[in-house]
Design an enzyme around this catalytic site. Structure first.
Site, short mmCIF file in Angstrom:
data_model
loop_
_atom_site.label_atom_id
_atom_site.label_comp_id
_atom_site.label_asym_id
_atom_site.label_seq_id
_atom_site.Cartn_x
_atom_site.Cartn_y
_atom_site.Cartn_z
N GLY A 158 -36.24 -11.11 -42.15
CA GLY A 158 -37.37 -11.81 -42.20
C GLY A 158 -38.26 -11.58 -43.57
O GLY A 158 -38.57 -12.35 -44.28
N GLY A 178 -31.78 -8.78 -38.09
CA GLY A 178 -32.87 -9.27 -37.34
C GLY A 178 -34.31 -8.59 -37.46
O GLY A 178 -34.18 -7.38 -37.77
N THR A 179 -35.22 -8.89 -37.83
CA THR A 179 -36.57 -8.17 -37.81
C THR A 179 -37.27 -8.38 -39.15
O THR A 179 -36.63 -9.03 -39.97
CB THR A 179 -36.29 -6.71 -37.77
OG1 THR A 179 -35.65 -6.47 -36.51
CG2 THR A 179 -37.63 -5.93 -37.99
N THR A 180 -38.43 -8.20 -39.02
CA THR A 180 -39.43 -8.15 -40.40
C THR A 180 -40.13 -6.92 -40.16
O THR A 180 -40.83 -6.55 -39.11
CB THR A 180 -40.27 -9.33 -40.42
OG1 THR A 180 -39.58 -10.42 -40.03
CG2 THR A 180 -41.15 -9.22 -41.68
#
Lengths: 236, 232
Positions: B142, B11-13
């Protein structure tokens, strides 16, 4: 292995590779050893890093090429750094050659395999010492051997057959480079994790050079490629 | 069955871009547990020292504990050294923990900072503990959505504004498509003088394909629009 803040509670563990390098090819030629590897670091099916140097110098006489998990290769380079440092500190005029480096790495790889905690790499070590050319290979389970031409991974399937046909002991540097490029181009066409940016390294009695990164031309202009399904609609 | 070739999606960018000798780090602000956004306002750009920051992705717990330990070790290191730590040392400490504990940790990190020897530098430390010095780094689940965008748009020698616009645009593109990224875009700019934090709330980000300009209510549309807005 002494680790910072890690628990050694797991008695059985094999890892998964995360960032991996693909094939390395090497062979002996007239003046020494030639080796090639591309600069890709794949992350599963993504080609994540495209400037990873997978050919490195070891001491005065050796060259190592690695495929497999890059973090483990970086750790191996640290071990080799320490090995060479201690060898230099003896200050006895002697220095470790490629055979010794290969043997050391074989012990490291095999012992890690026995602990079910392998260094997830296939390594090629080549070099020249006192006029004698040496080329060896060792993998993550400790299998090791020497030969006139070696490869890792896909290189074994795609490059070795070419080398079995066309390798000769008296190849010149120019012939050797062309032969390496023939193999690397083949890998570029057929290996999904290959990247079109490679380095070629040469090691001779005089010393080692690693080329600047460069790319190969590829050939797609065949009549048969233009309309391959015209006689069999729906095929590929 | 764990496919040995597929990486864990994170999860995450997160992004790190050096420009003109300085460095800009960017990240989204969503922390998810399964399908729920546990925190819509997270700060994923964590300080390690005055001059070195860390973008965290993957397991929140793992990335936090790694950053806490490295902050502690860097502090001790600086007490001994008597001057600010270099970005390289910070990155290598992160690598040490990530590599030694590779079987237990699930965190991809980007270290960025400025030191007087090398200027602005970015190091990527993905799963497994490989350390890669890069001209720019992208990470998190992401990031897959803008590999192509970055390949096309990044160039050497950008100005601060160009670099920041690029980072914000990229994170917002990822937020548009990645369920695990969302919220606001945070950026941290690090140079020889100081560190600047910026904050771009979700509603100030550009709109992408199939996204509509936000409204207060349908009633506003109805009252301002043409005579036949409701279709039966």
């Amino acid at each position: 292995m002494d680790t910072l803040l890690s628990s050694e509670g797991d008695s059985q563990r094999t890892q998964y590779p995360y960032v991996t390098g693909t094939s390395v090819i090497g062979f002996k030629y007239k003046d020494g050893i030639l080796m090639a590897a591309d600069m890709g670091g794949s992350y599963g099916s993504t080609i994540r890093y495209k400037s990873v140097e997978r050919l490195k110098q070891v001491g005065k006489h050796s060259l190592i090429g690695a495929s497999g998990e890059i973090s483990d290769f970086q750790e191996i380079l640290k071990y080799l750094d320490e090995l060479i440092l201690h060898d230099n500190m003896w200050d006895d005029g002697n220095s470790l050659g490629p055979k010794e480096v290969h043997n050391y790495l074989t012990r490291v790889m095999y012992n890690r395999r026995n602990k079910f905690d392998p260094l997830w790499n296939s390594l090629i070590i080549g070099g020249v010492k006192n006029g004698h050319k040496y080329l060896g290979s060792v993998g993550m389970i400790g299998v090791h051997f020497e030969d006139d031409h070696v490869a890792t991974g896909f290189g074994n399937h795609l490059a070795r057959p070419i080398l079995r046909e066309e390798w000769r002991a008296d190849l010149t540097f120019e012939e050797g480079v062309k032969l390496l490029e023939k193999c690397m181009r083949n890998l570029l066409y057929r290996d999904r994790s290959a990247v079109n940016k490679l380095q070629i390294a040469k090691i001779t009695e005089e010393g080692l050079t690693v080329s600047q990164p460069y790319s190969l031309k590829t050939f797609w202009n065949f009549a048969a490629f233009e309309n391959p399904t015209v006689g069999a609609t729906g095929s590929w | 069955m764990n496919d040995i070739n597929s990486p864990h999606s994170m999860g995450t960018t997160i992004i790190g871009v050096p420009y003109a000798g300085d460095v800009i780090l960017g990240a989204d602000s969503r922390t998810s547990t399964g399908l729920y956004a546990a925190n819509r306002d997270s700060d994923k750009i964590t300080q390690l020292t005055d001059n070195v920051y860390l973008c965290r992705s993957g397991s929140a717990a793992d990335s936090q504990i790694v950053s806490d330990y490295v902050r502690h070790f860097l502090h001790q290191h600086m007490m001994q050294l008597g001057q600010p730590a270099t970005v390289k040392v910070a990155a290598n400490l992160i690598r040490l923990l990530s590599y030694s504990n590779k079987n237990m940790l699930q965190t991809g990190l980007i270290v960025g900072g400025w030191d007087k020897y090398e200027g602005g530098k970015i190091y990527g430390i993905p799963l497994g503990g490989t350390i890669v010095e890069q001209p720019f780094a992208i990470g998190g689940s992401g990031s897959t959505y803008f590999y192509g965008f970055f390949d096309q748009e990044w160039k050497d020698g950008m100005t601060k504004d160009e670099a920041e616009k690029l980072v914000v645009k990229a994170v917002s593109l990822a937020i548009a498509r990645d369920g695990a990224s969302g919220g606001v875009v945070r950026t941290v700019i690090i140079n020889s003088e100081d560190v600047t934090r910026n904050f771009y709330p979700g509603d100030t980000l550009p709109l992408w394909h199939e996204e509509l300009a936000p409204q207060n209510s349908l009633l506003d549309i109805l009252s301002s629009a043409s005579p036949e807005p409701m279709v039966s």
